[in-house]
Design a protein around this motif. Sequence first.
Motif, PDB file in Angstrom:
ATOM      1  N   GLY A  49     -52.028  31.507  92.601  1.00 19.44           N
ATOM      2  CA  GLY A  49     -52.384  32.651  93.114  1.00 19.44           C
ATOM      3  C   GLY A  49     -51.377  33.764  93.497  1.00 19.44           C
ATOM      4  N   THR A  50     -50.109  33.466  92.999  1.00 21.88           N
ATOM      5  CA  THR A  50     -49.052  34.578  93.283  1.00 21.88           C
ATOM      6  C   THR A  50     -48.583  35.253  92.209  1.00 21.88           C
ATOM      7  N   GLY A  51     -49.001  34.932  91.063  1.00 19.33           N
ATOM      8  CA  GLY A  51     -48.601  35.772  89.553  1.00 19.33           C
ATOM      9  C   GLY A  51     -47.212  35.120  89.197  1.00 19.33           C
ATOM     10  N   MET A  52     -47.284  33.728  89.701  1.00 18.57           N
ATOM     11  CA  MET A  52     -45.868  33.254  89.180  1.00 18.57           C
ATOM     12  C   MET A  52     -46.001  32.126  88.091  1.00 18.57           C
ATOM     13  N   CYS A  53     -47.215  31.536  88.058  1.00 15.42           N
ATOM     14  CA  CYS A  53     -47.381  30.053  87.455  1.00 15.42           C
ATOM     15  C   CYS A  53     -47.730  30.404  85.972  1.00 15.42           C
ATOM     16  N   GLY A  54     -48.388  31.683  86.082  1.00 15.94           N
ATOM     17  CA  GLY A  54     -49.165  31.995  84.715  1.00 15.94           C
ATOM     18  C   GLY A  54     -50.358  31.384  84.348  1.00 15.94           C
ATOM     19  N   CYS A  55     -50.798  30.497  84.931  1.00 15.38           N
ATOM     20  CA  CYS A  55     -52.117  29.830  84.573  1.00 15.38           C
ATOM     21  C   CYS A  55     -53.337  30.663  84.567  1.00 15.38           C
ATOM     22  N   CYS A  56     -53.062  31.768  85.076  1.00 17.22           N
ATOM     23  CA  CYS A  56     -54.260  32.578  85.322  1.00 17.22           C
ATOM     24  C   CYS A  56     -54.506  33.554  84.127  1.00 17.22           C
TER      25      CYS A  56
END
Length: 274
Positions: free
Chosen positions: A219-226
């Motif tokens: 939910g932070t824009g860092m993992c890229g999963c979304c």
Amino acid sequence: MYKIVRKETLNDAAFEMEIEAPMVARKCEAGQFIILRVGEDGERIPLTIGDFDREKGTITIVVQAVGFSTKQLEKLEVGDEVTDFVGPLGRPTEFHDGLKRVVGVCGGIGAAPVYPQLKALAEKGVKVDVIIGGREAQYVLWADKFKTFCDHVYIATDNGELGTKGFGTTVLQQLIDEGVKFDEVIAIGPVIMMKNVVKVTKPYNIPTSVSLNPIMVDGTGMCGCCRVTVDGQTKFACVDGPDFDGLNVDFDELMERQRFFKKEEKYVDEHADR
Ligand code: FES
């Protein structure tokens, strides 16, 4: 710490919690989400806000206990506290001008995030209807809450136990066939359900908003999963959404990505030390 002031079991899979978080309650808007953690080593759980009470300083969330972390959350009771409760996150829903009639189509716990959007529209004087879908009657959520401001509350169950036998899309198609004109459709639920709503609305070019919270991880824009492709452009659900123009979302790519970690998620759920 953020105290749980109310907990309610909704069905055999989902529960509702009202949590004290005055700063979040003061600022949040329809469409936004929070991230919570249970314990210092807990995983981040992104959840779209279902309801909020600015005076009491509380946020209501509806959770489906499907994985390790949501099952940990389910074990907490009234009076217990969650470790972190961060928000409001994501962009608030943008309501278009000139809307006269809008219908929400929700599947399962999707009823919760649809609720504040329709409520905000009703407060602006827009005529709102809702179609709540569930596999069985027990999965049809928040019908009474919607009745307080919706013109019509339609219900669909897969087995016909309550309302129309079929899906939310069955009812939506019937209403369109009967000539009901919707200026916009807000669809929130499992990704496959949102994809099917778009299949119904696209031929009529009815603007359709979908919420892609189910694909978020950190939910932070860092993992890229979304990551999601919308109108040929790469977007991040947690930063650019969660709401998107459903008519232009690449649902097939999205569903493919959702399958990536199924094996690992299952392993953690079965083997993690509880
Ligand atoms: Fe990780 Fe959006 S949830 S980048």
